[in-house]
Scaffold this motif. Structure first.
Motif, PDB file in Angstrom:
ATOM      1  N   LYS A 237      27.403  53.207  28.987  1.00 37.26           N
ATOM      2  CA  LYS A 237      27.246  54.478  28.862  1.00 37.26           C
ATOM      3  C   LYS A 237      25.854  55.176  28.196  1.00 37.26           C
ATOM      4  N   ARG A 238      25.297  54.366  27.419  1.00 33.88           N
ATOM      5  CA  ARG A 238      24.067  54.866  26.924  1.00 33.88           C
ATOM      6  C   ARG A 238      22.872  54.049  27.151  1.00 33.88           C
ATOM      7  N   ILE A 239      22.650  53.159  28.197  1.00 38.33           N
ATOM      8  CA  ILE A 239      21.645  52.634  28.436  1.00 38.33           C
ATOM      9  C   ILE A 239      21.470  52.435  29.981  1.00 38.33           C
ATOM     10  N   THR A 240      22.410  52.022  30.547  1.00 31.89           N
ATOM     11  CA  THR A 240      22.298  51.902  32.139  1.00 31.89           C
ATOM     12  C   THR A 240      21.942  53.212  32.822  1.00 31.89           C
ATOM     13  N   PRO A 241      22.315  54.206  32.549  1.00 34.60           N
ATOM     14  CA  PRO A 241      21.900  55.525  33.028  1.00 34.60           C
ATOM     15  C   PRO A 241      20.595  55.959  32.900  1.00 34.60           C
ATOM     16  N   PHE A 242      19.886  55.207  32.215  1.00 38.34           N
ATOM     17  CA  PHE A 242      18.431  55.638  32.082  1.00 38.34           C
ATOM     18  C   PHE A 242      17.389  54.394  32.681  1.00 38.34           C
ATOM     19  N   VAL A 243      18.321  53.309  33.243  1.00 38.01           N
ATOM     20  CA  VAL A 243      17.561  52.242  34.082  1.00 38.01           C
ATOM     21  C   VAL A 243      16.912  52.847  35.296  1.00 38.01           C
ATOM     22  N   PRO A 244      15.980  52.726  35.782  1.00 37.26           N
ATOM     23  CA  PRO A 244      15.512  52.926  37.098  1.00 37.26           C
ATOM     24  C   PRO A 244      16.492  52.445  38.322  1.00 37.26           C
ATOM     25  N   ARG A 245      16.570  53.178  39.171  1.00 37.85           N
ATOM     26  CA  ARG A 245      17.708  52.750  39.756  1.00 37.85           C
ATOM     27  C   ARG A 245      17.485  51.485  40.907  1.00 37.85           C
ATOM     28  N   ARG A 246      16.171  51.362  41.489  1.00 37.99           N
ATOM     29  CA  ARG A 246      15.814  50.207  41.883  1.00 37.99           C
ATOM     30  C   ARG A 246      15.886  49.116  41.122  1.00 37.99           C
ATOM     31  N   THR A 247      15.569  49.037  39.835  1.00 40.95           N
ATOM     32  CA  THR A 247      15.460  47.906  38.945  1.00 40.95           C
ATOM     33  C   THR A 247      16.920  47.538  38.565  1.00 40.95           C
ATOM     34  N   LEU A 248      17.857  48.717  38.581  1.00 43.34           N
ATOM     35  CA  LEU A 248      19.351  48.417  38.113  1.00 43.34           C
ATOM     36  C   LEU A 248      19.919  47.730  39.346  1.00 43.34           C
ATOM     37  N   LEU A 249      19.850  48.116  40.682  1.00 37.77           N
ATOM     38  CA  LEU A 249      20.089  47.394  41.641  1.00 37.77           C
ATOM     39  C   LEU A 249      19.656  45.812  41.984  1.00 37.77           C
ATOM     40  N   LYS A 250      18.484  45.685  41.722  1.00 42.00           N
ATOM     41  CA  LYS A 250      18.131  44.142  41.466  1.00 42.00           C
ATOM     42  C   LYS A 250      18.918  43.551  40.327  1.00 42.00           C
ATOM     43  N   MET A 251      19.163  44.210  39.293  1.00 47.23           N
ATOM     44  CA  MET A 251      19.794  43.604  38.203  1.00 47.23           C
ATOM     45  C   MET A 251      21.309  43.101  38.764  1.00 47.23           C
ATOM     46  N   VAL A 252      21.762  44.045  39.018  1.00 45.81           N
ATOM     47  CA  VAL A 252      23.486  43.908  39.895  1.00 45.81           C
ATOM     48  C   VAL A 252      23.297  42.714  40.899  1.00 45.81           C
ATOM     49  N   ALA A 253      22.585  42.985  41.746  1.00 43.20           N
ATOM     50  CA  ALA A 253      22.374  41.886  42.865  1.00 43.20           C
ATOM     51  C   ALA A 253      21.954  40.544  42.398  1.00 43.20           C
ATOM     52  N   ALA A 254      21.296  40.227  41.372  1.00 41.53           N
ATOM     53  CA  ALA A 254      20.966  39.020  40.593  1.00 41.53           C
ATOM     54  C   ALA A 254      22.341  38.475  40.192  1.00 41.53           C
ATOM     55  N   GLY A 255      23.252  39.371  39.644  1.00 43.66           N
ATOM     56  CA  GLY A 255      24.461  38.866  38.900  1.00 43.66           C
ATOM     57  C   GLY A 255      25.387  38.225  40.064  1.00 43.66           C
ATOM     58  N   GLN A 256      25.235  38.701  41.110  1.00 40.85           N
ATOM     59  CA  GLN A 256      26.200  38.260  42.308  1.00 40.85           C
ATOM     60  C   GLN A 256      26.145  37.070  43.320  1.00 40.85           C
ATOM     61  N   LYS A 257      24.820  36.753  42.815  1.00 44.79           N
ATOM     62  CA  LYS A 257      24.308  35.601  43.580  1.00 44.79           C
ATOM     63  C   LYS A 257      24.517  34.412  43.095  1.00 44.79           C
ATOM     64  N   LYS A 258      24.979  33.246  44.056  1.00 48.61           N
ATOM     65  CA  LYS A 258      25.404  31.958  43.396  1.00 48.61           C
ATOM     66  C   LYS A 258      24.286  31.173  43.098  1.00 48.61           C
ATOM     67  N   ARG A 259      24.559  30.609  42.014  1.00 46.22           N
ATOM     68  CA  ARG A 259      23.498  29.673  41.364  1.00 46.22           C
ATOM     69  C   ARG A 259      23.469  28.327  42.098  1.00 46.22           C
TER      70      ARG A 259
END
Length: 260
Positions: A237-259
């Motif tokens: 609610k307070r931090i994610t809305p201010f993260v640049p969109r491309r950066t946010l997409l990379k962060m979410v994508a990284a969390g979905q990848k298998k290690r």
């Protein structure tokens, strides 16, 4: 307190815990899922443990027509839900174009179409009576786009948005709508979604009981939308809305990848 609760996806995980919580408060239940054996076992557990009535509806809740058929089964049995908990749903990991299209459409049918159909039908009855409580299980996934789970994240964004809008429309009718948006929960979801070895899952999650308790309490209070983890709520609610969109997409994508 309201007596009869209709709970979808009640054969395991959060749905089963919702049923246990409501039964412990003396409430009757109408529980539905595909696995009849699991529902029957839950019925026996709750009826013997709490002296309440549990009605089992083994049903494949896979879209609009199936949701309407379930509603007709319930009303034909003379049952009138005072509470509706839309918990049924599933996800699936992998890039959208690498996944089977029919599976993606099935996800939309269950996570969105079935939920909307049941909500519309049951809410109409509730408004006529002037009382009722609805809890729709969304997800924190609904607050961000989800590369690696594109359709799942999108369905939960719909649930979060739809629930809040409907809550506003029903203000003053005696019917409340609450959206529960949990983070990752330790249930069989990760196995079905093929996410077991991803960073998101390896970080661990909340217990089904703690999430169900949080959502149930919020529903009874008539809250609008609730996240079960305070730190996650602040982040989204307070931090994610201010993260640049491309950066946010990379962060979410990284969390979905298998290690590896």
């Amino acid at each position: 307190m309201p007596n009869l609760a209709l709970i979808t996806g009640a054969s395991s995980g959060i749905g089963k815990e919702f049923a246990r919580l409501h039964a412990a408060k003396g409430g009757d239940l109408a529980i539905t899922a595909r696995r009849e054996d699991e529902l029957t076992a839950l019925k026996q557990e709750l009826e013997s443990g709490h002296g309440i009535s549990v009605h089992v509806f083994a049903h494949d809740l896979s879209g609009h027509a199936q949701a309407k058929a379930l509603y007709e089964k319930i009303t034909s049995a003379g049952l009138t839900p005072d509470i509706l908990i839309n918990n049924a749903g599933f996800g699936g990991g992998g890039n959208h174009l690498a996944r089977d299209l029919s599976t993606e459409m099935d996800m939309i049918d269950l996570n969105i179409k079935a939920l909307v159909t049941l909500t519309w039908l049951v809410a109409k009855d509730m408004v006529t009576r002037g009382s009722g409580k609805i809890l729709n299980v969304g997800s924190t996934a609904g607050f961000v786009p989800g590369p690696g789970q594109a359709v799942y994240f999108a369905t939960k964004a719909f649930v979060n948005s739809y629930s809040q809008a409907l809550a506003h429309e029903l203000h003053g009718t005696g019917v409340t709508v609450t959206a529960l948006a949990p983070g990752y929960v330790e249930i069989e979801f990760a196995d079905r979604a093929d996410l077991r070895d991803t960073q998101m899952v390896k970080q661990g999650g909340a217990s089904p009981l703690s999430v169900a308790q949080h959502g149930y309490d919020a529903m009874m209070k008539g809250e609008l939308i609730t996240i079960n983890e305070k730190k996650l709520s602040i982040l989204l609610k307070r931090i994610t809305p201010f993260v640049p969109r491309r950066t946010l997409l990379k962060m979410v994508a990284a969390g979905q990848k298998k290690r590896s």
